[in-house]
Design a protein around this motif. Structure first.
Motif, PDB file in Angstrom:
ATOM      1  N   LEU A 116      -7.446   3.104  -1.411  1.00  0.00           N
ATOM      2  CA  LEU A 116      -6.962   1.795  -1.842  1.00  0.00           C
ATOM      3  C   LEU A 116      -7.501   0.687  -0.936  1.00  0.00           C
ATOM      4  O   LEU A 116      -7.916  -0.374  -1.405  1.00  0.00           O
ATOM      5  N   GLU A 117      -7.519   0.948   0.349  1.00  0.00           N
ATOM      6  CA  GLU A 117      -8.045  -0.054   1.287  1.00  0.00           C
ATOM      7  C   GLU A 117      -9.536  -0.289   1.030  1.00  0.00           C
ATOM      8  O   GLU A 117     -10.028  -1.421   1.123  1.00  0.00           O
ATOM      9  N   SER A 118     -10.264   0.771   0.727  1.00  0.00           N
ATOM     10  CA  SER A 118     -11.691   0.627   0.421  1.00  0.00           C
ATOM     11  C   SER A 118     -11.885  -0.154  -0.874  1.00  0.00           C
ATOM     12  O   SER A 118     -12.838  -0.942  -1.006  1.00  0.00           O
ATOM     13  N   PHE A 119     -10.978   0.041  -1.843  1.00  0.00           N
ATOM     14  CA  PHE A 119     -11.057  -0.711  -3.096  1.00  0.00           C
ATOM     15  C   PHE A 119     -10.880  -2.203  -2.839  1.00  0.00           C
ATOM     16  O   PHE A 119     -11.608  -3.029  -3.387  1.00  0.00           O
ATOM     17  N   PHE A 120      -9.898  -2.550  -2.005  1.00  0.00           N
ATOM     18  CA  PHE A 120      -9.702  -3.960  -1.658  1.00  0.00           C
ATOM     19  C   PHE A 120     -10.994  -4.557  -1.088  1.00  0.00           C
ATOM     20  O   PHE A 120     -11.383  -5.676  -1.424  1.00  0.00           O
ATOM     21  N   LYS A 121     -11.644  -3.794  -0.221  1.00  0.00           N
ATOM     22  CA  LYS A 121     -12.860  -4.287   0.422  1.00  0.00           C
ATOM     23  C   LYS A 121     -13.963  -4.533  -0.607  1.00  0.00           C
ATOM     24  O   LYS A 121     -14.697  -5.532  -0.538  1.00  0.00           O
ATOM     25  N   LEU A 122     -14.065  -3.635  -1.609  1.00  0.00           N
ATOM     26  CA  LEU A 122     -15.147  -3.738  -2.586  1.00  0.00           C
ATOM     27  C   LEU A 122     -14.976  -4.914  -3.534  1.00  0.00           C
ATOM     28  O   LEU A 122     -15.957  -5.554  -3.933  1.00  0.00           O
ATOM     29  N   VAL A 123     -13.746  -5.223  -3.900  1.00  0.00           N
ATOM     30  CA  VAL A 123     -13.535  -6.251  -4.931  1.00  0.00           C
ATOM     31  C   VAL A 123     -13.488  -7.665  -4.349  1.00  0.00           C
ATOM     32  O   VAL A 123     -13.491  -8.633  -5.117  1.00  0.00           O
ATOM     33  N   VAL A 164       0.835  -1.205   0.000  1.00  0.00           N
ATOM     34  CA  VAL A 164       0.000   0.000   0.000  1.00  0.00           C
ATOM     35  C   VAL A 164       0.869   1.254   0.000  1.00  0.00           C
ATOM     36  O   VAL A 164       0.565   2.239  -0.691  1.00  0.00           O
ATOM     37  N   ASN A 165       1.967   1.232   0.745  1.00  0.00           N
ATOM     38  CA  ASN A 165       2.861   2.394   0.746  1.00  0.00           C
ATOM     39  C   ASN A 165       3.426   2.647  -0.650  1.00  0.00           C
ATOM     40  O   ASN A 165       3.547   3.808  -1.105  1.00  0.00           O
ATOM     41  N   LEU A 166       3.759   1.552  -1.332  1.00  0.00           N
ATOM     42  CA  LEU A 166       4.304   1.695  -2.691  1.00  0.00           C
ATOM     43  C   LEU A 166       3.255   2.255  -3.632  1.00  0.00           C
ATOM     44  O   LEU A 166       3.526   3.182  -4.423  1.00  0.00           O
ATOM     45  N   MET A 167       2.038   1.726  -3.571  1.00  0.00           N
ATOM     46  CA  MET A 167       0.990   2.139  -4.501  1.00  0.00           C
ATOM     47  C   MET A 167       0.477   3.555  -4.230  1.00  0.00           C
ATOM     48  O   MET A 167       0.025   4.240  -5.150  1.00  0.00           O
ATOM     49  N   THR A 168       0.559   3.988  -2.991  1.00  0.00           N
ATOM     50  CA  THR A 168       0.037   5.324  -2.653  1.00  0.00           C
ATOM     51  C   THR A 168       1.126   6.388  -2.656  1.00  0.00           C
ATOM     52  O   THR A 168       0.822   7.584  -2.638  1.00  0.00           O
ATOM     53  N   GLY A 169       2.369   5.984  -2.676  1.00  0.00           N
ATOM     54  CA  GLY A 169       3.457   6.943  -2.787  1.00  0.00           C
ATOM     55  C   GLY A 169       4.228   7.205  -1.518  1.00  0.00           C
ATOM     56  O   GLY A 169       5.330   7.752  -1.579  1.00  0.00           O
ATOM     57  N   ASP A 170       3.701   6.805  -0.320  1.00  0.00           N
ATOM     58  CA  ASP A 170       4.461   7.083   0.913  1.00  0.00           C
ATOM     59  C   ASP A 170       3.732   6.451   2.099  1.00  0.00           C
ATOM     60  O   ASP A 170       2.681   5.826   1.936  1.00  0.00           O
ATOM     61  N   ASN A 185       1.034  14.470   5.337  1.00  0.00           N
ATOM     62  CA  ASN A 185       0.642  14.423   3.922  1.00  0.00           C
ATOM     63  C   ASN A 185      -0.781  13.882   3.819  1.00  0.00           C
ATOM     64  O   ASN A 185      -0.992  12.689   3.616  1.00  0.00           O
ATOM     65  N   PRO A 186      -1.765  14.744   3.935  1.00  0.00           N
ATOM     66  CA  PRO A 186      -3.164  14.290   3.878  1.00  0.00           C
ATOM     67  C   PRO A 186      -3.533  13.667   2.538  1.00  0.00           C
ATOM     68  O   PRO A 186      -4.420  12.822   2.468  1.00  0.00           O
ATOM     69  N   THR A 187      -2.841  14.037   1.453  1.00  0.00           N
ATOM     70  CA  THR A 187      -3.142  13.439   0.158  1.00  0.00           C
ATOM     71  C   THR A 187      -2.772  11.959   0.156  1.00  0.00           C
ATOM     72  O   THR A 187      -3.540  11.107  -0.335  1.00  0.00           O
ATOM     73  N   ILE A 188      -1.597  11.648   0.668  1.00  0.00           N
ATOM     74  CA  ILE A 188      -1.167  10.253   0.764  1.00  0.00           C
ATOM     75  C   ILE A 188      -2.130   9.473   1.659  1.00  0.00           C
ATOM     76  O   ILE A 188      -2.498   8.324   1.369  1.00  0.00           O
ATOM     77  N   ALA A 189      -2.553  10.086   2.764  1.00  0.00           N
ATOM     78  CA  ALA A 189      -3.492   9.425   3.670  1.00  0.00           C
ATOM     79  C   ALA A 189      -4.802   9.106   2.961  1.00  0.00           C
ATOM     80  O   ALA A 189      -5.388   8.032   3.150  1.00  0.00           O
ATOM     81  N   ALA A 190      -5.252  10.040   2.116  1.00  0.00           N
ATOM     82  CA  ALA A 190      -6.495   9.809   1.370  1.00  0.00           C
ATOM     83  C   ALA A 190      -6.327   8.656   0.383  1.00  0.00           C
ATOM     84  O   ALA A 190      -7.248   7.849   0.171  1.00  0.00           O
ATOM     85  N   ARG A 191      -5.141   8.568  -0.237  1.00  0.00           N
ATOM     86  CA  ARG A 191      -4.883   7.448  -1.151  1.00  0.00           C
ATOM     87  C   ARG A 191      -4.928   6.103  -0.402  1.00  0.00           C
ATOM     88  O   ARG A 191      -5.457   5.121  -0.928  1.00  0.00           O
ATOM     89  N   HIS A 192      -4.336   6.083   0.801  1.00  0.00           N
ATOM     90  CA  HIS A 192      -4.383   4.864   1.626  1.00  0.00           C
ATOM     91  C   HIS A 192      -5.834   4.429   1.847  1.00  0.00           C
ATOM     92  O   HIS A 192      -6.193   3.257   1.655  1.00  0.00           O
TER      93      HIS A 192
END
Length: 413
Positions: free
Chosen positions: A208-215, A185-191, A198-205
């Motif tokens: 991505l975690e929500s995407f895992f849950k949906l699929v 997740v750190n790799l895919m979100t950038g940090d 870095n609230p942007t990175i936190a939002a990406r986390h």
């Protein structure tokens, strides 16, 4: 089993098959709880009645088959509800804060006294407990080893499945997933996850975690609710001296140290009270024995007294009956004597002669005809005998009364 990616599959299987030697990770979650449970559900479904797990890629190609130890597989199969709740790992256990502030990041290897809160030091002083600083700070793998070791220690010897083992391997599975997932997740979100830096990175986390849950679609399992072996969690992660030593090093987990400290002191006092009670019982045993013997003797005396009272009552009743019969006999004798006297006094001239002189009675009697003289002598003898009998009976009655009064006095004491 088709999972997120091949590295993740290796990590979760290592948790099931090998002693945990896993790296720590940051406190922030890499997977949502539902994703951890999703992986656990697939393992439960694939095990079925066997012990083998099959790893496949996204195209469905098998790249590895792994055989689980029979006892581990049987524990997961027999206690799936425990395995599923345990896969929440340090995100939930021992609580939402302490697990993520101790197990996930690990603790400083060398104890920093400044990290020990004043509350911990004060509580330790008040309760008279020793400082707990003998072991280095635990890292993530230390916590995992601790849970696994306790699971086998608290399970019966043999190969039968237990909920403790199911819980331990679910707990290890969580860490195995995070070992891969945090890096992924750190790799895919950038940090790293950080709302402050870095609230942007936190939002990406979060996205991505929500995407895992949906699929992830859960396999169909039974309706048995999840349930943790509370006593095992308590003995392993809360009321445990080794774990408490680690909690005392973290401000965020000091409340767990306080729980252990109060429990340890209560256990110590209970042991002391038990020894005091044993000593009192030992010293008091002879006195209690003597008291029981005295009580038994008193009960015997009381029974004897009751028997004596009953006997006295019976004797008194018999004496009263005898007294009544004796009095009737006395009255009868007296009546007979009176009748004899009246008979003699009815003879013409006898009363006057008896009144004139005492010596005249013998002369008079010699003049009587034999029948009259014999009647008089018989009456006179009967009267004397009757009087003697009355006197004897009266003496016996008086003696019986004295004996009765003495018996009543003795019984009444």
């Amino acid at each position: 089993m088709r999972a997120l990616a091949r590295p993740c599959e290796h990590a979760l299987l290592l948790a099931l098959l090998l002693p945990p030697l896993l790296l720590g990770s940051a406190p922030a979650g890499a997977f949502k709880i539902s994703t951890h449970v999703w992986v656990a559900d697939h393992i439960i479904a694939e095990l079925g009645s066997g012990t083998e797990l099959t790893l496949t890629d996204f195209e469905g190609k098998i790249f590895e088959r792994v055989e689980l130890p029979p006892r581990v597989a049987a524990s997961i199969r027999q206690y799936p509800e425990t395995f599923r709740i345990a896969v929440t790992g340090a995100d939930i256990y021992p609580d939402l804060v302490a697990g993520q502030m101790t197990t996930h990041p690990g603790l400083p290897f060398k104890k920093n006294m400044s990290a020990v809160s004043e509350d911990v030091i004060a509580l330790r002083t008040v309760l008279g407990l020793p400082a707990m600083d003998s072991a280095p700070g635990w890292q993530t793998d230390d916590w995992l080893l601790h849970v696994r070791k306790m699971a086998y220690r608290l399970s019966p010897a043999g190969q039968q499945p237990t909920p403790q083992i199911a819980f331990a391997y679910g707990y290890l599975l969580h860490a195995a997933m995070d070992t891969w997932a945090h890096s992924y997740v750190n790799l895919m979100t950038g940090d790293l996850f950080s709302i402050v830096d870095n609230p942007t990175i936190a939002a990406r986390h979060t996205a991505l975690e929500s995407f895992f849950k949906l699929v992830h679609k859960k396999p169909k399992l039974g309706t048995k609710p999840i349930a943790a072996p509370a006593w095992f969690v308590r003995r392993t992660l809360i009321l445990n001296a080794q774990a408490a030593e680690q909690y005392s090093r973290s401000e965020a987990a000091s409340h767990l140290y306080a729980m252990y400290a109060w429990w340890a002191k209560a256990t110590q006092l209970r042991g002391q009270l038990g020894r005091i009670r044993s000593e009192i019982d030992r010293v008091a045993a002879p006195a209690l024995t003597a008291l029981e013997e005295a009580d038994a003797l008193w009960r015997t005396l009381s029974e004897q007294r009751d028997t004596a009272v009953e006997a006295a009552g019976l004797a008194l009743g018999g004496l009263n009956t005898a007294e009544s019969k004796l009095q009737s006999a006395i009255n009868a004798v007296q009546t007979a004597a009176n009748n004899a006297t009246e008979f003699l006094m009815a003879i013409p001239g006898l009363a006057q002669l008896l009144a004139a002189a005492d010596g005249a009675i013998d002369g008079f009697l010699s003049q009587l005809s034999p029948p009259l003289r014999n009647a008089y002598n018989t009456a006179k003898t009967a009267q004397a005998a009757a009087q003697t009998a009355v006197d004897n009976a009266q003496r016996e009655l008086d003696r019986a009364r004295r004996d009765r009064d003495a018996l009543i006095e003795d019984v009444a004491v």
